[in-house]
Design a protein around this motif. Structure first.
Motif, mmCIF file in Angstrom:
data_model
loop_
_atom_site.group_PDB
_atom_site.id
_atom_site.type_symbol
_atom_site.label_atom_id
_atom_site.label_comp_id
_atom_site.label_asym_id
_atom_site.label_seq_id
_atom_site.Cartn_x
_atom_site.Cartn_y
_atom_site.Cartn_z
ATOM 1 N N LYS A 202 0.810 -1.222 0.000
ATOM 2 C CA LYS A 202 0.000 0.000 0.000
ATOM 3 C C LYS A 202 0.845 1.275 0.000
ATOM 4 O O LYS A 202 0.291 2.379 0.081
ATOM 5 C CB LYS A 202 -0.920 0.008 1.228
ATOM 6 C CG LYS A 202 -1.918 -1.144 1.259
ATOM 7 C CD LYS A 202 -2.860 -1.091 0.068
ATOM 8 C CE LYS A 202 -3.886 -2.203 0.105
ATOM 9 N NZ LYS A 202 -4.789 -2.170 -1.073
ATOM 10 N N ASP A 203 2.177 1.127 -0.070
ATOM 11 C CA ASP A 203 3.090 2.265 -0.075
ATOM 12 C C ASP A 203 2.893 3.137 1.170
ATOM 13 O O ASP A 203 2.756 4.358 1.086
ATOM 14 C CB ASP A 203 2.906 3.101 -1.344
ATOM 15 C CG ASP A 203 4.047 4.109 -1.533
ATOM 16 O OD1 ASP A 203 5.154 3.842 -1.037
ATOM 17 O OD2 ASP A 203 3.801 5.158 -2.155
ATOM 18 N N LYS A 204 2.893 2.488 2.322
ATOM 19 C CA LYS A 204 2.698 3.178 3.595
ATOM 20 C C LYS A 204 3.977 3.157 4.426
ATOM 21 O O LYS A 204 4.775 2.230 4.349
ATOM 22 C CB LYS A 204 1.571 2.521 4.406
ATOM 23 C CG LYS A 204 0.201 2.575 3.736
ATOM 24 C CD LYS A 204 -0.301 4.000 3.633
ATOM 25 C CE LYS A 204 -1.691 4.045 2.995
ATOM 26 N NZ LYS A 204 -2.193 5.450 2.876
ATOM 27 N N LYS A 205 4.134 4.211 5.227
ATOM 28 C CA LYS A 205 5.201 4.239 6.209
ATOM 29 C C LYS A 205 4.786 3.388 7.410
ATOM 30 O O LYS A 205 3.596 3.155 7.644
ATOM 31 C CB LYS A 205 5.465 5.670 6.692
ATOM 32 C CG LYS A 205 5.768 6.670 5.589
ATOM 33 C CD LYS A 205 7.157 6.501 5.046
ATOM 34 C CE LYS A 205 7.508 7.662 4.118
ATOM 35 N NZ LYS A 205 8.842 7.491 3.513
ATOM 36 N N VAL A 206 5.773 2.949 8.179
ATOM 37 C CA VAL A 206 5.514 2.164 9.387
ATOM 38 C C VAL A 206 6.321 2.766 10.530
ATOM 39 O O VAL A 206 7.532 2.940 10.415
ATOM 40 C CB VAL A 206 5.904 0.684 9.210
ATOM 41 C CG1 VAL A 206 5.761 -0.065 10.532
ATOM 42 C CG2 VAL A 206 5.053 0.032 8.134
ATOM 43 N N LYS A 207 5.640 3.087 11.610
ATOM 44 C CA LYS A 207 6.350 3.565 12.793
ATOM 45 C C LYS A 207 6.117 2.593 13.930
ATOM 46 O O LYS A 207 4.979 2.264 14.265
ATOM 47 C CB LYS A 207 5.852 4.958 13.212
ATOM 48 C CG LYS A 207 6.699 5.573 14.331
ATOM 49 C CD LYS A 207 8.153 5.674 13.929
ATOM 50 C CE LYS A 207 9.043 6.022 15.114
ATOM 51 N NZ LYS A 207 10.463 5.866 14.815
ATOM 52 N N VAL A 208 7.226 2.111 14.517
ATOM 53 C CA VAL A 208 7.140 1.191 15.652
ATOM 54 C C VAL A 208 7.201 2.007 16.936
ATOM 55 O O VAL A 208 8.046 2.905 17.081
ATOM 56 C CB VAL A 208 8.290 0.164 15.626
ATOM 57 C CG1 VAL A 208 8.174 -0.796 16.805
ATOM 58 C CG2 VAL A 208 8.280 -0.599 14.307
ATOM 59 N N VAL A 209 6.311 1.716 17.866
ATOM 60 C CA VAL A 209 6.250 2.458 19.120
ATOM 61 C C VAL A 209 6.355 1.492 20.289
ATOM 62 O O VAL A 209 5.860 0.364 20.220
ATOM 63 C CB VAL A 209 4.947 3.293 19.205
ATOM 64 C CG1 VAL A 209 3.725 2.402 19.203
ATOM 65 C CG2 VAL A 209 4.952 4.190 20.430
ATOM 66 N N GLY A 210 7.013 1.925 21.345
ATOM 67 C CA GLY A 210 7.115 1.129 22.564
ATOM 68 C C GLY A 210 6.059 1.555 23.556
ATOM 69 O O GLY A 210 4.862 1.494 23.283
ATOM 70 N N PHE A 211 6.496 2.082 24.714
ATOM 71 C CA PHE A 211 5.557 2.512 25.751
ATOM 72 C C PHE A 211 5.038 3.919 25.497
ATOM 73 O O PHE A 211 4.054 4.345 26.094
ATOM 74 C CB PHE A 211 6.235 2.445 27.124
ATOM 75 C CG PHE A 211 5.284 2.584 28.279
ATOM 76 C CD1 PHE A 211 4.502 1.521 28.675
ATOM 77 C CD2 PHE A 211 5.180 3.786 28.959
ATOM 78 C CE1 PHE A 211 3.614 1.643 29.739
ATOM 79 C CE2 PHE A 211 4.312 3.920 30.033
ATOM 80 C CZ PHE A 211 3.518 2.844 30.421
ATOM 81 N N ASP B 116 16.933 0.410 4.400
ATOM 82 C CA ASP B 116 15.549 0.815 4.164
ATOM 83 C C ASP B 116 15.518 1.806 2.999
ATOM 84 O O ASP B 116 15.266 3.002 3.174
ATOM 85 C CB ASP B 116 14.973 1.451 5.438
ATOM 86 C CG ASP B 116 13.507 1.843 5.294
ATOM 87 O OD1 ASP B 116 12.813 1.255 4.426
ATOM 88 O OD2 ASP B 116 13.058 2.737 6.035
ATOM 89 N N PRO B 117 15.777 1.326 1.777
ATOM 90 C CA PRO B 117 15.955 2.226 0.623
ATOM 91 C C PRO B 117 14.737 3.070 0.296
ATOM 92 O O PRO B 117 14.874 4.160 -0.270
ATOM 93 C CB PRO B 117 16.302 1.265 -0.524
ATOM 94 C CG PRO B 117 15.794 -0.070 -0.084
ATOM 95 C CD PRO B 117 15.944 -0.087 1.403
ATOM 96 N N ASN B 118 13.549 2.609 0.655
ATOM 97 C CA ASN B 118 12.330 3.360 0.353
ATOM 98 C C ASN B 118 11.836 4.203 1.533
ATOM 99 O O ASN B 118 10.771 4.826 1.442
ATOM 100 C CB ASN B 118 11.222 2.412 -0.101
ATOM 101 C CG ASN B 118 11.569 1.692 -1.390
ATOM 102 O OD1 ASN B 118 12.119 2.295 -2.316
ATOM 103 N ND2 ASN B 118 11.271 0.398 -1.463
ATOM 104 N N GLY B 119 12.589 4.208 2.619
ATOM 105 C CA GLY B 119 12.219 5.042 3.762
ATOM 106 C C GLY B 119 10.946 4.618 4.467
ATOM 107 O O GLY B 119 10.218 5.456 4.999
ATOM 108 N N MET B 120 10.673 3.303 4.491
ATOM 109 C CA MET B 120 9.455 2.833 5.145
ATOM 110 C C MET B 120 9.395 3.246 6.611
ATOM 111 O O MET B 120 8.315 3.551 7.125
ATOM 112 C CB MET B 120 9.335 1.309 5.048
ATOM 113 C CG MET B 120 8.147 0.741 5.841
ATOM 114 S SD MET B 120 8.084 -1.061 5.871
ATOM 115 C CE MET B 120 7.453 -1.400 4.230
ATOM 116 N N PHE B 121 10.541 3.259 7.299
ATOM 117 C CA PHE B 121 10.542 3.469 8.747
ATOM 118 C C PHE B 121 10.755 4.929 9.145
ATOM 119 O O PHE B 121 11.030 5.225 10.304
ATOM 120 C CB PHE B 121 11.601 2.574 9.397
ATOM 121 C CG PHE B 121 11.330 1.114 9.201
ATOM 122 C CD1 PHE B 121 10.249 0.507 9.824
ATOM 123 C CD2 PHE B 121 12.129 0.356 8.356
ATOM 124 C CE1 PHE B 121 9.978 -0.847 9.625
ATOM 125 C CE2 PHE B 121 11.868 -1.003 8.160
ATOM 126 C CZ PHE B 121 10.787 -1.602 8.793
#
Length: 455
Positions: free
Chosen positions: A48-57, A430-435
């Motif tokens: 879907k060409d979306k960014k992904v952000k991982v979050v902790g607390f 991460d060549p496409n800057g997903m993160f």
């Protein structure tokens, strides 16, 4: 598969950080429980060409965790994988809280983390990704205790990183701002469980600065609090000990009465800012003017109550710049009669070789300024923040990655000798800057995206 993965996500889920200073509403919010679920989410994001952000607390008081695309919370990906009592190492999934390690896992195995920050409601992945630190001239940031990482790239491939395998990536992956991939597991070097003896004594700012090297080197974990609008300082001289626990506390704070009274006073000061200097002096006189000693398990001494919601800005500076920075800050506060809250927290950290560590190649001092938000009231702080940033920037300051700052890659390339090396690794991983999100796009001078919502 797309429909199956989408069904794992929630739409309309609002994320707000602990300090309630930033919030966002990601398009989809996920709480995966398995490595395979994380891999499928990343594949769906690519589709879907979306960014992904991982979050902790979510304890970081900046917008580093915010996104309007996909958010992955590791709150259910939080197991302890292995405890190696011989090597004194613990391996956990990325979402495992330090609180879980402190309360159960490490004491049960006669182990402890060598150093910690002020709070333990932090995930293992979040702690190392943002460069969380404690204090102690011979102790590095928590990332410097990473001995092994498993990292999932945007492609779904999981790679192992340690001194034997992919060793060239370790100085980047140990503190990556979440920009390289999803931290599947991390192994932290610990030590035998130990107790700490903390002596809390009053002092003056001038005396501490003039004799700083003596104070810093004569304690295992030295720090001090300066109270703006005063000359007063509280020093915390903390050393390892084999003595039995001894804790002296005040009932007024144990019952929460003191916190509530302080909030009331600071709430009044939002209408009458001129009260702040008197509040600072009153607090110091009532609760800090006498010496206090505590002996307890290490984590119970390292961690302390953050009182209540607050704005926070923190920078690392070369250790030999402490005096000049604090004198300039003090002069500005007094000249402009700015109602700066207490305390200004000053801690000391050993230099390291981690590419994005604020302590890279130098022994450092972290200076942390705060403005409380009594009953979550909005409090004016921007002028204070801007002046503090301008002061530390003149003296080689590097911002704490989890805190607010206005720097971009233009400034960072001058501050970090390995900046280009890290950026090359990030672009390869991460060549496409997903993160990337808005915060990291500013940091790396990439294209902007409007996901920041400052409260």
């Amino acid at each position: 598969m797309s429909n199956d993965i989408r069904s794992l996500g929630k739409s309309g889920k609002k994320f707000t950080n602990w300090a309630t200073t930033y919030s966002c509403t990601p398009e989809l919010y996920f709480e995966p429980e398995t490595e395979d679920e994380i891999r499928k989410i990343l594949a769906y994001a690519q589709e879907k060409d979306k960014k992904v952000k991982v979050v902790g607390f979510g304890h970081s008081p900046s917008d580093i965790a915010c996104t309007t695309d996909f958010m992955i919370s590791l709150c259910r990906y939080n197991n302890v994988i292995k405890v190696d009592k011989e090597k004194l190492q613990v391996t956990v999934q990325g979402g495992c809280l330090l609180k879980e390690l402190n309360d159960h896992v490490l004491p049960a195995n006669d182990m402890a983390l060598s150093v910690q920050g002020a709070v333990c409601d932090l995930t293992a992945a979040g702690v190392i990704s943002t460069g969380t630190h404690g204090t102690g001239a011979q102790f590095g940031i928590i990332s410097s205790y990473v001995v092994n990482l498993e990292l999932m790239k945007a492609s779904g491939e999981v790679i192992t990183i340690n001194e034997e395998v992919n060793s060239e990536l370790l100085p980047a992956a140990a503190l990556s701002l979440g920009s390289l991939g999803v931290i599947i597991s991390v192994t932290l070097q610990c030590e035998k469980a130990f107790r700490l003896h903390c002596k809390q004594v009053t002092n003056t700012l001038q005396n501490v600065i003039e004799n700083l090297d003596v104070y810093v080197t004569s304690s295992d974990h030295f720090k001090f609090f300066w109270y703006p609008h005063t000359e007063s300082v509280v020093c915390f001289n903390t050393n390892r000990t084999k003595e039995e626990p001894k804790v002296k506390s005040s009932w007024i704070w144990d019952m929460g009465v003191g916190y509530y009274l302080l909030q009331i006073l600071l709430w009044f000061s939002t209408f009458f800012p001129s009260l702040v200097p008197s509040i600072n002096r009153l607090y110091f006189k009532l609760f800090c003017s006498s010496s206090v000693e505590r002996i307890d398990r290490s984590d119970k001494i390292f961690n302390f109550n953050c009182l209540f919601k607050q704005y926070v800005m923190e920078w690392s500076i070369p250790r030999n710049k402490v005096g000049v920075v604090l004198w300039e800050l003090k002069e500005w506060i007094e000249k402009n009669r700015f109602p700066a809250h207490f305390p200004v927290e000053v801690r000391f950290v050993k230099g390291d070789n981690i590419y994005l560590s604020p302590c890279y190649d130098q022994d450092s001092c972290y200076i942390n300024i705060i403005m409380y938000r009594p009953f979550n009231t909005l409090v004016s702080h921007e002028t204070y923040w801007n002046e503090y940033q301008s002061i530390v920037a003149k003296h080689g300051g590097r911002p704490h990655w989890a805190k607010d700052h206005n720097f971009t890659g233009t400034e960072f390339i001058k501050l970090y000798p390995k900046w280009n090396e890290f950026c090359a690794i990030r672009e390869k991983m991460d060549p496409n800057g997903m993160f990337l999100n808005a915060n990291l796009e500013r940091v790396f001078n990439s294209r902007p995206s409007p996901s920041r919502n400052h409260v």
